[in-house]
Design a protein around this motif. Structure first.
Motif, PDB file in Angstrom:
ATOM      1  N   GLN A 134       0.829  -1.199   0.000  1.00  0.00           N
ATOM      2  CA  GLN A 134       0.000   0.000   0.000  1.00  0.00           C
ATOM      3  C   GLN A 134       0.865   1.252   0.000  1.00  0.00           C
ATOM      4  O   GLN A 134       0.504   2.267  -0.579  1.00  0.00           O
ATOM      5  CB  GLN A 134      -0.919   0.002   1.220  1.00  0.00           C
ATOM      6  N   ASN A 135       1.985   1.197   0.629  1.00  0.00           N
ATOM      7  CA  ASN A 135       2.880   2.346   0.692  1.00  0.00           C
ATOM      8  C   ASN A 135       3.950   2.290  -0.394  1.00  0.00           C
ATOM      9  O   ASN A 135       4.787   3.169  -0.477  1.00  0.00           O
ATOM     10  CB  ASN A 135       3.574   2.415   2.054  1.00  0.00           C
ATOM     11  N   GLY A 136       3.964   1.220  -1.183  1.00  0.00           N
ATOM     12  CA  GLY A 136       5.019   1.054  -2.184  1.00  0.00           C
ATOM     13  C   GLY A 136       6.041   0.070  -1.662  1.00  0.00           C
ATOM     14  O   GLY A 136       6.339   0.035  -0.472  1.00  0.00           O
ATOM     15  N   TYR A 137       6.607  -0.733  -2.540  1.00  0.00           N
ATOM     16  CA  TYR A 137       7.564  -1.753  -2.137  1.00  0.00           C
ATOM     17  C   TYR A 137       8.890  -1.108  -1.809  1.00  0.00           C
ATOM     18  O   TYR A 137       9.374  -0.242  -2.549  1.00  0.00           O
ATOM     19  CB  TYR A 137       7.727  -2.788  -3.260  1.00  0.00           C
ATOM     20  N   LEU A 162      16.765  -5.894  -4.340  1.00  0.00           N
ATOM     21  CA  LEU A 162      16.288  -5.532  -5.664  1.00  0.00           C
ATOM     22  C   LEU A 162      16.749  -4.118  -5.999  1.00  0.00           C
ATOM     23  O   LEU A 162      16.817  -3.242  -5.139  1.00  0.00           O
ATOM     24  CB  LEU A 162      14.756  -5.603  -5.726  1.00  0.00           C
ATOM     25  N   SER A 163      17.017  -3.927  -7.245  1.00  0.00           N
ATOM     26  CA  SER A 163      17.373  -2.569  -7.682  1.00  0.00           C
ATOM     27  C   SER A 163      16.097  -1.722  -7.667  1.00  0.00           C
ATOM     28  O   SER A 163      14.988  -2.260  -7.677  1.00  0.00           O
ATOM     29  CB  SER A 163      17.997  -2.619  -9.077  1.00  0.00           C
ATOM     30  N   PRO A 164      16.239  -0.420  -7.672  1.00  0.00           N
ATOM     31  CA  PRO A 164      15.047   0.435  -7.668  1.00  0.00           C
ATOM     32  C   PRO A 164      14.147   0.202  -8.882  1.00  0.00           C
ATOM     33  O   PRO A 164      12.929   0.256  -8.769  1.00  0.00           O
ATOM     34  CB  PRO A 164      15.613   1.864  -7.674  1.00  0.00           C
ATOM     35  N   GLU A 221      10.308  -1.063  -8.683  1.00  0.00           N
ATOM     36  CA  GLU A 221       9.224  -0.328  -9.324  1.00  0.00           C
ATOM     37  C   GLU A 221       8.400  -1.257 -10.216  1.00  0.00           C
ATOM     38  O   GLU A 221       7.172  -1.223 -10.211  1.00  0.00           O
ATOM     39  CB  GLU A 221       9.791   0.833 -10.164  1.00  0.00           C
ATOM     40  N   ARG A 222       9.070  -2.125 -10.966  1.00  0.00           N
ATOM     41  CA  ARG A 222       8.373  -3.090 -11.826  1.00  0.00           C
ATOM     42  C   ARG A 222       7.525  -4.036 -10.973  1.00  0.00           C
ATOM     43  O   ARG A 222       6.393  -4.353 -11.320  1.00  0.00           O
ATOM     44  CB  ARG A 222       9.411  -3.872 -12.650  1.00  0.00           C
ATOM     45  N   LEU A 223       8.084  -4.471  -9.850  1.00  0.00           N
ATOM     46  CA  LEU A 223       7.350  -5.357  -8.939  1.00  0.00           C
ATOM     47  C   LEU A 223       6.124  -4.653  -8.390  1.00  0.00           C
ATOM     48  O   LEU A 223       5.038  -5.226  -8.313  1.00  0.00           O
ATOM     49  CB  LEU A 223       8.267  -5.829  -7.803  1.00  0.00           C
ATOM     50  N   ASN A 224       6.264  -3.394  -8.021  1.00  0.00           N
ATOM     51  CA  ASN A 224       5.122  -2.627  -7.516  1.00  0.00           C
ATOM     52  C   ASN A 224       4.033  -2.493  -8.573  1.00  0.00           C
ATOM     53  O   ASN A 224       2.846  -2.598  -8.272  1.00  0.00           O
ATOM     54  CB  ASN A 224       5.562  -1.236  -7.054  1.00  0.00           C
TER      55      ASN A 224
END
Length: 172
Positions: free
Chosen positions: A145-148, A154-156, A160-163
Motif C-alpha cells: 500500500q505504501n510502495g515496495y 532488488l534494484s530500484p 518499481e516493476r514489482l510494484n
C-alpha cells in the motif's frame, strides 16, 4: 413356547462340542512340553489361521501324530520343523525364517514406518514454509500500500516493476 425353545437349544448344544481330543502317551514330561510347543508353532496347512494343536482338520490330526512320533523318536525341534517345511513349505511356520525370500516380510513394516515418518516430516515442513510465506505476504501487504521497499536486494527499477505488477494484480 419359550421352554420348548430352551429345551431344543439345550439338546443341540452338545453337538457343537464334538472336537476330537488326541490322547498321546509321552515317555517324559520334557517330550510332552516339546510336543505342545511344536504343535503350537506349526500352522495347519488346511485351516490357514490355526495352529495344528487347535485345528480339528484331519490333516492337523495327522501332523500332530507325526510330530508325536518324531518327538518320541528323539528328533530335534529343528529337524521336525525342517521336515514340516520340506513337506508343506514355509507357510506352516507362524514365524517364517529370515532368508532372501522373507526379508521383505521381516523388514517391510519398518521400511514403511520410516517412509511414513519421512512423509510426515516433509508435509509438516511444507506447511511451516507456507505459514512463513503467508505471514511474509501479510507483512508485505502493508508495504504494497505504501510502495515496495527494495530491502531484499532488488534494484530500484526492479522494485518499481514489482510494484506495478502487484498493483495490476490487486486491481484485477
Amino acid at each position: 413356547m419359550i421352554r420348548l425353545l430352551s429345551l431344543c437349544w439345550l439338546l443341540l448344544l452338545p453337538l457343537s462340542a464334538q472336537a476330537a481330543i488326541d490322547a498321546y502317551e509321552f515317555s517324559s514330561e520334557q517330550n510332552e512340553e516339546r510336543f505342545q510347543q511344536l504343535t503350537g508353532e506349526l500352522r495347519c496347512p488346511k485351516c490357514q489361521n490355526q495352529n495344528i494343536a487347535d485345528s480339528d482338520a484331519p490333516l492337523a490330526a495327522d501332523l500332530r501324530r507325526e510330530v508325536h512320533r518324531m518327538v518320541e523318536a528323539g528328533e530335534s525341534d529343528n529337524s521336525i520343523i525342517d521336515f514340516m517345511v520340506t513337506r508343506y513349505g514355509e507357510f506352516v511356520l507362524y514365524r517364517p525364517r529370515l532368508n532372501e525370500t522373507t526379508w521383505l516380510l521381516w523388514y517391510g513394516p519398518f521400511v514403511l514406518l520410516g517412509i511414513g515418518a519421512l512423509v510426515i516430516v516433509l508435509i509438516s515442513r511444507n506447511r511451516r514454509q507456507r505459514q512463513v510465506a503467508a505471514s511474509a505476504s501479510a507483512t508485505s501487504e502493508g508495504s504494497r500500500q505504501n510502495g515496495y521497499q527494495p530491502s531484499e536486494g532488488l534494484s530500484p527499477e526492479e522494485a518499481e516493476r514489482l510494484n506495478q505488477l502487484l498493483q495490476r494484480d490487486k486491481d484485477q
